[in-house]
Motif scaffolding. Structure first.
Motif, PDB file in Angstrom:
ATOM      1  N   GLN A  65       0.825  -1.208   0.000  1.00  0.00           N
ATOM      2  CA  GLN A  65       0.000   0.000   0.000  1.00  0.00           C
ATOM      3  C   GLN A  65       0.859   1.258   0.000  1.00  0.00           C
ATOM      4  O   GLN A  65       0.565   2.215  -0.725  1.00  0.00           O
ATOM      5  CB  GLN A  65      -0.917   0.019   1.215  1.00  0.00           C
ATOM      6  N   THR A  66       1.903   1.248   0.792  1.00  0.00           N
ATOM      7  CA  THR A  66       2.776   2.418   0.868  1.00  0.00           C
ATOM      8  C   THR A  66       3.434   2.680  -0.482  1.00  0.00           C
ATOM      9  O   THR A  66       3.464   3.816  -0.958  1.00  0.00           O
ATOM     10  CB  THR A  66       3.849   2.226   1.961  1.00  0.00           C
ATOM     11  N   ILE A  67       3.927   1.627  -1.113  1.00  0.00           N
ATOM     12  CA  ILE A  67       4.590   1.775  -2.411  1.00  0.00           C
ATOM     13  C   ILE A  67       3.601   2.255  -3.473  1.00  0.00           C
ATOM     14  O   ILE A  67       3.875   3.198  -4.209  1.00  0.00           O
ATOM     15  CB  ILE A  67       5.264   0.455  -2.841  1.00  0.00           C
ATOM     16  N   LEU A  68       2.456   1.618  -3.554  1.00  0.00           N
ATOM     17  CA  LEU A  68       1.504   1.935  -4.616  1.00  0.00           C
ATOM     18  C   LEU A  68       0.790   3.271  -4.418  1.00  0.00           C
ATOM     19  O   LEU A  68       0.230   3.815  -5.366  1.00  0.00           O
ATOM     20  CB  LEU A  68       0.497   0.802  -4.791  1.00  0.00           C
ATOM     21  N   SER A  69       0.832   3.814  -3.233  1.00  0.00           N
ATOM     22  CA  SER A  69       0.176   5.101  -3.001  1.00  0.00           C
ATOM     23  C   SER A  69       1.131   6.292  -3.151  1.00  0.00           C
ATOM     24  O   SER A  69       0.719   7.433  -2.943  1.00  0.00           O
ATOM     25  CB  SER A  69      -0.466   5.126  -1.611  1.00  0.00           C
ATOM     26  N   LEU A  70       2.359   6.048  -3.557  1.00  0.00           N
ATOM     27  CA  LEU A  70       3.317   7.144  -3.727  1.00  0.00           C
ATOM     28  C   LEU A  70       2.858   8.107  -4.816  1.00  0.00           C
ATOM     29  O   LEU A  70       2.384   7.692  -5.872  1.00  0.00           O
ATOM     30  CB  LEU A  70       4.708   6.596  -4.074  1.00  0.00           C
ATOM     31  N   ILE A  86       9.566  -4.256  -8.576  1.00  0.00           N
ATOM     32  CA  ILE A  86       9.566  -3.290  -7.475  1.00  0.00           C
ATOM     33  C   ILE A  86       9.524  -4.003  -6.122  1.00  0.00           C
ATOM     34  O   ILE A  86       9.984  -3.471  -5.119  1.00  0.00           O
ATOM     35  CB  ILE A  86       8.406  -2.277  -7.611  1.00  0.00           C
ATOM     36  N   TRP A  87       9.006  -5.235  -6.098  1.00  0.00           N
ATOM     37  CA  TRP A  87       8.917  -5.975  -4.838  1.00  0.00           C
ATOM     38  C   TRP A  87      10.287  -6.428  -4.346  1.00  0.00           C
ATOM     39  O   TRP A  87      10.411  -6.968  -3.253  1.00  0.00           O
ATOM     40  CB  TRP A  87       7.948  -7.144  -4.955  1.00  0.00           C
ATOM     41  N   ASN A  88      11.338  -6.191  -5.158  1.00  0.00           N
ATOM     42  CA  ASN A  88      12.705  -6.460  -4.691  1.00  0.00           C
ATOM     43  C   ASN A  88      13.150  -5.405  -3.685  1.00  0.00           C
ATOM     44  O   ASN A  88      14.170  -5.577  -3.025  1.00  0.00           O
ATOM     45  CB  ASN A  88      13.694  -6.472  -5.862  1.00  0.00           C
ATOM     46  N   SER A  89      12.416  -4.312  -3.603  1.00  0.00           N
ATOM     47  CA  SER A  89      12.730  -3.204  -2.700  1.00  0.00           C
ATOM     48  C   SER A  89      11.638  -3.065  -1.649  1.00  0.00           C
ATOM     49  O   SER A  89      10.531  -3.556  -1.826  1.00  0.00           O
ATOM     50  CB  SER A  89      12.824  -1.890  -3.480  1.00  0.00           C
ATOM     51  N   ASN A  90      11.951  -2.342  -0.599  1.00  0.00           N
ATOM     52  CA  ASN A  90      10.919  -2.040   0.395  1.00  0.00           C
ATOM     53  C   ASN A  90      10.428  -0.605   0.174  1.00  0.00           C
ATOM     54  O   ASN A  90      11.006   0.138  -0.615  1.00  0.00           O
ATOM     55  CB  ASN A  90      11.434  -2.265   1.818  1.00  0.00           C
ATOM     56  N   ALA A  91       9.389  -0.238   0.863  1.00  0.00           N
ATOM     57  CA  ALA A  91       8.763   1.065   0.655  1.00  0.00           C
ATOM     58  C   ALA A  91       9.723   2.222   0.906  1.00  0.00           C
ATOM     59  O   ALA A  91       9.759   3.182   0.135  1.00  0.00           O
ATOM     60  CB  ALA A  91       7.536   1.201   1.552  1.00  0.00           C
ATOM     61  N   ILE A  96      13.086   6.621  -1.375  1.00  0.00           N
ATOM     62  CA  ILE A  96      14.399   7.281  -1.467  1.00  0.00           C
ATOM     63  C   ILE A  96      14.868   7.329  -2.919  1.00  0.00           C
ATOM     64  O   ILE A  96      15.316   8.370  -3.404  1.00  0.00           O
ATOM     65  CB  ILE A  96      15.433   6.577  -0.571  1.00  0.00           C
ATOM     66  N   ILE A  97      14.742   6.215  -3.620  1.00  0.00           N
ATOM     67  CA  ILE A  97      15.187   6.148  -5.018  1.00  0.00           C
ATOM     68  C   ILE A  97      14.394   7.128  -5.882  1.00  0.00           C
ATOM     69  O   ILE A  97      14.957   7.870  -6.674  1.00  0.00           O
ATOM     70  CB  ILE A  97      15.081   4.708  -5.558  1.00  0.00           C
ATOM     71  N   LEU A  98      13.081   7.142  -5.724  1.00  0.00           N
ATOM     72  CA  LEU A  98      12.245   8.029  -6.545  1.00  0.00           C
ATOM     73  C   LEU A  98      12.476   9.503  -6.240  1.00  0.00           C
ATOM     74  O   LEU A  98      12.248  10.350  -7.092  1.00  0.00           O
ATOM     75  CB  LEU A  98      10.766   7.685  -6.361  1.00  0.00           C
ATOM     76  N   ALA A 121      19.452   2.687  -3.086  1.00  0.00           N
ATOM     77  CA  ALA A 121      19.693   4.111  -3.313  1.00  0.00           C
ATOM     78  C   ALA A 121      21.175   4.459  -3.242  1.00  0.00           C
ATOM     79  O   ALA A 121      21.673   5.250  -4.046  1.00  0.00           O
ATOM     80  CB  ALA A 121      18.902   4.943  -2.314  1.00  0.00           C
ATOM     81  N   GLN A 122      21.879   3.865  -2.303  1.00  0.00           N
ATOM     82  CA  GLN A 122      23.305   4.155  -2.154  1.00  0.00           C
ATOM     83  C   GLN A 122      24.084   3.729  -3.405  1.00  0.00           C
ATOM     84  O   GLN A 122      24.925   4.474  -3.903  1.00  0.00           O
ATOM     85  CB  GLN A 122      23.868   3.446  -0.915  1.00  0.00           C
ATOM     86  N   GLU A 123      23.795   2.552  -3.925  1.00  0.00           N
ATOM     87  CA  GLU A 123      24.470   2.079  -5.142  1.00  0.00           C
ATOM     88  C   GLU A 123      24.155   2.992  -6.324  1.00  0.00           C
ATOM     89  O   GLU A 123      25.038   3.304  -7.123  1.00  0.00           O
ATOM     90  CB  GLU A 123      24.028   0.646  -5.472  1.00  0.00           C
ATOM     91  N   ILE A 124      22.921   3.418  -6.428  1.00  0.00           N
ATOM     92  CA  ILE A 124      22.514   4.298  -7.531  1.00  0.00           C
ATOM     93  C   ILE A 124      23.247   5.632  -7.433  1.00  0.00           C
ATOM     94  O   ILE A 124      23.803   6.114  -8.416  1.00  0.00           O
ATOM     95  CB  ILE A 124      20.984   4.509  -7.524  1.00  0.00           C
TER      96      ILE A 124
END
Length: 137
Positions: A65-70, A86-91, A96-98, A121-124
């Motif tokens: 819900q948190t991810i999809l409501s961004l 996207i499910w490879n990441s957490n909310a 942070i990435i977006l 995010a750190q790697e990016i």
């Protein structure tokens, strides 16, 4: 997991015609957790239906819900990122990435692909700071 719970899960997936969601990880979740995810209203929207894949069981209903409501999903530049990887990441990591300020720079627009979820995010940010990006070519 109790065998009875596994049977309930299998029946629920069959009833909803979602047997393609079966995987080993599914059976590590409780029946109630699975129902919570399957009952999220997002799956009624064609925009989100492709996200309902077997790797969704790596998340819980609150994370989903948190991810999809961004708010970022309303921005066309992020539309291609809304894939089941996207499910490879957490909310928190998704947010942070977006919100990286580098996405405002046209030099980095081509990097906004769904494979971004294979990094954190750190790697990016480390990659975006490479001297390569300073070269006009």
């Amino acid at each position: 997991m109790y065998p009875e719970e596994r049977i309930l899960i299998d029946k629920e997936l069959k009833k909803r015609n979602l047997e393609h969601l079966k995987c080993d990880y599914l059976y590590l979740c409780s029946y109630n957790t699975i129902l919570e995810i399957l009952n999220l209203p997002y799956w009624n929207d064609p925009k989100y239906q492709g996200l309902l894949t077997s790797n969704i069981w790596q998340s819980n209903a609150q994370e989903i819900q948190t991810i999809l409501s961004l708010k970022e999903w309303k921005d066309p530049k992020y539309q291609g990122l809304l894939t089941s990887s996207i499910w490879n990441s957490n909310a928190e990591e998704v947010q942070i990435i977006l919100s990286l300020r580098e996405w405002e720079d046209s030099r980095y627009q081509g990097l906004l692909t769904s494979s971004i979820w294979n990094s954190n995010a750190q790697e990016i940010q480390t990659k975006l700071l490479l001297s390569y990006w300073k070269d006009e070519k």
